[in-house]
Structures are given as C-alpha cells and as structure tokens.
Design a protein around this motif. Structure first.
Motif: not given
Length: 692
Positions: A58-68
């Motif tokens: 249940r992560l609230s992290q924006d998917p766009a920030s999940g990679y470099g």
C-alpha cells in the motif's frame, strides 16, 4: 539520514525478486514510510516488481519516482558523458526519493540485454554513492555444490573490493538436496551471514494465466482462481485415456490436441476426484471440443481452465519449456510462497538487526500484522479449523501454509475438502484433514464429553451424536492436546463456536469470565477494545476481570497496557449506577493488580486525546495515552468498534477470546480471508503461553 538497502546480483536468472520481496517485508515491519527505487529499467516506467510492492504494501509513492533512467538512455549518457555523468544523474534521482522516506529499498540492475559494460561495478558504485548497504544475490540454478560455493565467494570478494558495506549474502535457487551442505560450507567460508534458499518449483512454475498470455491462447473455460494456478508440470496427451491417467501429476497442465475430447473429459474427471488435481488443460491445433463436451467439462470441474491455442503440440512445447513464473501484482499466491521461502531459510531477525533500521514510533496495521505472523511462526503450534469446506477458510489455509505460520487441521468431509481445494488450486500437502463423522476419534471424544457432561445427564450414546458436530469435535481435539487452539465462526454463530469451549475447555479459574477484545489498528497505533462481543452487561467484578485479561492480551501482542475504564463521566464529575459500576471495577483492578496503569471512570476523548486529558485529568499517567479501552457494556463496545472501523478506516482484528484455559477464537460471519489469517495467527500465539 535515510538508511538504504541495495539488493543486487552478478548475472541474470538469480530469482532475486524473492529476496527483494523478503527485504521489503522486513523494512515495512519496522517503519511505515518505505520508498522503492530501481536505478535502471527497460521501459520508461516502473516494472512488475515495483507494481507488486506498491500494491502489496500500500505504498503511496508516485510510480514516476520509482526509477532512475531507461537502459537505452543510460547507455547513451554513458557513451557520451562517461560513467561519472551517468552515476551523477542516478544519484540525483535517488535523493529525490530518499528525501521523502525513512528507508529506501533499491532494486539493482537485472543484467539482461542492458548494453552497459561491467554492470556489477556499476551496481557497487551506485550502492556506495547512495550510502546503501548491499545484499548480493547469487543464482545457483543447475549448478553443482562446489561451483555454487566458489561463485558465492567470488561475488562477496567482488563487492567487498569495490568498497561495499555487505549486510549478507544470499544464494538462491539451490538444488534442494544440496541446500544443507552448501549452507553449512558457506557459513564457514564467508565473513558475513549467508542465507541459502532452495529452488522452489511453485515459484518457477508459470501460472495458467501467464501461459495463456504468452501463447496468445483463448480461455474456453475457467475462472480467475483457476487461471491463477501454477503449472508445476506439463503432460502431453496422445495416448489412450487409461495410460494418460497414470501419467498425470499433481498441478500438471495437460497439453493435448483439441479433438481429443476423451482426454479432456477424463483429465477433468480425475481432477474432480482429486486423483490428481491438475492445473488445467491446454488444447492445440486450434481445435475445440463440441459445446456439449465443454458443458460436461464445466460441470465436472467448475473453474478449471481449458485454453485453446493455434499452434501444434511441438512448437507449443518449445514455448512452454521456455516460460518461467514471475512475481507480479497479479500473482499474490506466488508472493506468499516467496515470503514463506525467505522467512524459512533467512535469519530475518539477524538481518533486520544488521540493517539497523530504527523502528518507527508509529505502529501501522501492516506492521502489526507482520509482527503477528512472526510471533506465530517463532514457536510452532497446531490450529484446528472446523469449517474446512468453507472457501474463505481454504484460501486462508493456503496463505498460512505458504507463509509457514503454523500447522493446520481441517475438519469436514475429506472428499469435499479435497475437491474444493483442487478446484481452488490449493495444495493441502502436509495439512491434516479429519472427518468427525467417520474418524476413529469420535468414540473416544463421545466418552470424554459424556464424562464432562454427566451431571447434565449426557450419555455416551447421546454424546456420540453431539461430537460429530465440527465445533464440538474441534474443541475436543484442543482439550485432548491434538491441537493447540481452534478458530471457527465464518459460517457458524458465536454461540455455536464458543458454547463447546464453555462446556469442555472451561475457564482459567472457576471465577474467571470469558470475554473478548478487538485489536483496533489505526493509522499510527494499535488500541485494544474490550469487551465488544461476549458479556452483554458485566457487573463490576466482571468488568475488572475483563480489564485485567485485556491488559495481559495487549502485553502478549506487544501493546503496552494503559487501561481506560470508559464511562460517560470522567473522574469524579458524574454519578449514577453506570458510573458507580465503572468506578468500583477500577478500584477492584487497582487492589488486585496495583502494578497496572489504569484510569476510570473516564470518557473516550479524555482517554485518547492528550489535549482533552490535559484539561480533565492533567496528573494521570493514562489519560490521553490509553491503549486498552474497556467499555461498560456490550452495546457501547460493539457499536463503538464498528463505528471506528468504518469511519476511521481502522483494521479490526478479532474478536480475540480471553479467559479460557486454551485458545478458541470466533470469527465474524463476514470475515475476509485476511481476517481469518490474522485470527489463526493470534490463536497460535495465544497457544504459546500458559493458558489463553
């Protein structure tokens, strides 16, 4: 400063997703704000593992920030500006994530068609620049023991020479027969802990759904549960039916030309009988059985997938043998299997200590559930589930078995349980299945029940009928020490579940009350509510007993007990029979257990809100900080817990029964699978202590 853990490898095919999932489980057990970062991806976006972690935790992290960066872009940057420029950009992206989270799990590169030279060195440098500790994973699939040991030592040396802080090594996908020997050798040869994980067929096996997508198949029959089954083996049907039946193996996918209706019907009939349960049927040559055959097939094995593909058997076989199972958000059962494997073979307590992740002051529902399963797993216990034919119970059993939480006994008609499990694609290997109507224990239990209820005129003949009831039979198993606890109630009333316990298990002492609590998992803490399910209108002595029992239950599950005896009045401000009852109960607790922190009578807001407490009871060590809230009657308690559950989005775990000599717990008839899993884990933990 953010603490980061970098899981990496040395080549492709190491199955490190198991380790990444296991490490994420440990991190989320400690803190509630964990970020995920993969430096390089094959497409400009998060991959399937990121999606799995995001959904499961249940992560609230924006998917766009999940990679470099994408690999192609990274290769271009490295070619034009050199490695320093590439690393600089990745470090900047990493710190954008790290600023937002207490801990970051970094998923290393995958060594697959990356066009990057010396990928191992790049991972090592990134880990150093991120300030992350490293867990290298070595894949051992298809290698002999000496080769595995040498590769693990070389991997450790490579990352150590490059200056990495190595937390532990993981050797994954070892041949099961070699695991113990390799593990013993590597523990002696490496200067850091090494965890050796055996190859697990259920993880490597593709699901029927994955096979269907990969082969461009068309689903003719089957439901979502059937398509989620693992294809553990492939059996190619060309022989006559009697010979084929002997070749079928548990969990296999039958591959046969679509015009062999006899094989399709025969295999599904074998599945229906559980001899053996299969994953499904794959029809080749774009041939499909007649509608009448498909109708018969759907009745023989409801939910079992039948899939059609255009290609012939030979090219289909080539594609099938090249497929491997993948962890993703669409394969939650594989995730449970992976976590069970990691937790069984890695020393998770030691690894967590080595990661030095300080536990958050907040306790989230997920953290509570993690701790619950870990406690249950620590000391093995057996829990009997009388409702063994209920689908939700079977699905919960599947999770408990995959996570290796406890031993299970299922009660009910054996053939019905086996068939239902087969239809759901659930492997009950290692689970005890008992039919109370036919089991030899029935006569023994009848004699025991007649002995216990002789004062009520119960004869052995009458008892023989009573103990065929699954709840009575399960309770008698607990009484006899054949199970350590029991969980029922998903299709039975509370009375049907706990009446046998009153008659057979009985209370810790003759004067004890049987009551219940709910663990109310709020966004940032866990509260204990009691009694919300059993005693309608407790008197002062019963209320005091509930408070003492609730404090013990809270402490057993890691909640420091600070007891609030709730009323519509705080302190000495009110009077009346209801307030006087709470005031008297508070005095009884203080006299019997002076070491307990308790306040009462007190209103709910003064019990949990520091600002209100500062006005109403400024000197109290409980007011504003209460963790155990005792309600004056069942009406108030039951309504309050449901109101908080619905309006505050709290996770209510329970009811958890208190006061019995051995643990018997009741489920809501609306219980979800996760509710059943949690209640079974609680029961197993209760059974680890002296009494319930």
């Amino acid at each position: 400063m953010t603490r980061s853990v970098y899981v990496t490898g040395i080549e492709r095919g190491d199955g490190r997703q198991v380790v990444e999932l296991g490490v994420m489980e440990l991190l989320t057990r400690q803190v509630d704000r964990v970020g995920v970062f993969r430096p390089l991806v094959h497409a400009n976006g998060p991959d399937r593992l990121f999606d799995l972690l995001r959904a499961r935790y249940r992560l609230s992290q924006d998917p766009a920030s999940g990679y470099g960066l994408g690999y192609a872009e990274a290769a271009g940057i490295q070619a034009d500006g050199g490695t320093d420029e590439l690393v600089s950009q990745l470090v900047r992206r990493f710190h954008e994530v790290a600023r937002e989270y207490e801990v970051v799990l970094v998923l290393g590169t995958d060594f697959a068609d990356t066009q990057l030279p010396d990928e191992l060195s790049l991972n090592a440098r990134l880990a150093n620049e991120f300030g992350a500790s490293v867990i290298p994973v070595v894949g051992a699939k298809g290698q002999h023991a000496e080769s595995v040991q040498a590769e693990a030592r070389n991997a450790h040396r490579a990352y150590a020479v490059l200056g990495c802080d190595i937390l532990a090594m993981v050797v994954n996908r070892v041949a099961p027969e070699d695991r113990d020997a390799i593990d013993a050798q590597l523990r002696q040869q490496l200067p850091v802990p090494c965890y050796t994980l055996p190859d697990e067929a259920a993880l490597a096996a593709p699901t029927v759904s994955q096979i269907t997508r990969a082969l461009g198949g068309t689903v003719l029959l089957g439901d979502e549960a059937g398509l989620a089954r693992d294809a553990l083996d492939f059996v190619f049907g060309g022989a006559m039916l009697p010979n084929l039946l002997g070749a079928l193996t548990p969990g296999c996918l039958l591959v046969t030309p679509g015009d062999r209706a006899d094989l399709v019907v025969g295999a599904l009939a074998a599945h229906s009988a559980g001899t053996p349960p299969i994953a499904g049927v794959l029809l080749t040559l774009d041939e499909r059985p007649a509608d009448s055959v498909l109708t018969l097939a759907s009745k023989l094995a409801p939910g079992t997938p039948v899939v059609s593909v255009v290609a012939g058997s030979f090219p289909t076989a080539g594609e099938l043998f090249a497929l491997e199972g993948k962890l993703s958000a669409d394969t939650p059962r594989k995730a449970e299997t992976a976590l069970g494997l990691f937790e069984r073979y890695a020393d998770t307590g030691d690894l967590l200590a080595r990661m030095s992740v300080a536990r958050s002051g907040r306790v989230t529902p997920m953290m509570f559930e993690h701790d619950l399963l870990e406690q249950a797993r620590a000391v093995r216990r057996r829990v009997v589930l009388p409702e063994g034919t209920e689908e939700r119970v079977l699905r919960a059993a599947d999770v408990l078995l995959r996570r290796d939480v406890c031993d299970l006994t299922l009660l009910g008609d054996v053939d019905v349980i086996v068939k239902k499990a087969a239809d759901l694609g659930i492997d009950l290997a290692g689970t005890q299945i008992v039919d109370p109507a036919t089991d030899e224990l029935r006569q023994r239990f009848a004699e025991r029940y007649a002995e216990l209820r002789a004062h009520r005129g119960v004869t052995v003949e009458l008892a023989y009928d009573v103990v065929a009831d699954v709840n009575y039979f399960g309770t008698l198993m607990v009484d006899a020490g054949l199970a350590d606890g029991m969980v029922s109630g998903s299709v039975h009333s509370t009375a049907a579940t706990i009446r046998p316990a009153f008659e057979i298990i009985k209370t810790v002492t003759p004067s004890s009350s049987v009551s219940s609590v709910f663990f109310m998992c709020l966004a940032d803490k866990v509260l204990v509510y009691g009694d919300c399910a059993v005693i309608p209108d407790p008197d002062a002595a019963q209320l005091a007993d509930i408070a003492v029992q609730a404090a013990a239950t809270a402490a057993r599950f890691g909640v420091e007990p600070r007891i609030a005896m709730l009323s519509y009045s705080t302190g000495t401000s009110g009077s009346g029979a209801d307030v006087d009852k709470v005031r008297e109960a508070t005095k009884l607790v203080r006299t019997a257990r002076p070491e307990l922190k308790i306040e009462g009578p007190i209103q709910y807001d003064a019990a949990v809100e520091p600002s209100v407490a500062a006005t109403k009871l400024p000197e109290s060590e409980v007011a504003g900080r209460a963790t155990v809230l005792i309600f004056p009657d069942l009406n108030t308690g039951n309504n309050t817990y449901k109101a908080v559950q619905r309006s505050a989005g709290a996770v209510a775990v329970g009811p958890v029964m208190q006061g019995l000599r051995k643990p018997v717990n009741d489920l809501s008839r609306g219980a979800l699978v996760q509710d059943i899993v949690n209640t079974v884990a609680i029961t197993a933990v209760q059974a680890q202590g002296d009494g319930a």
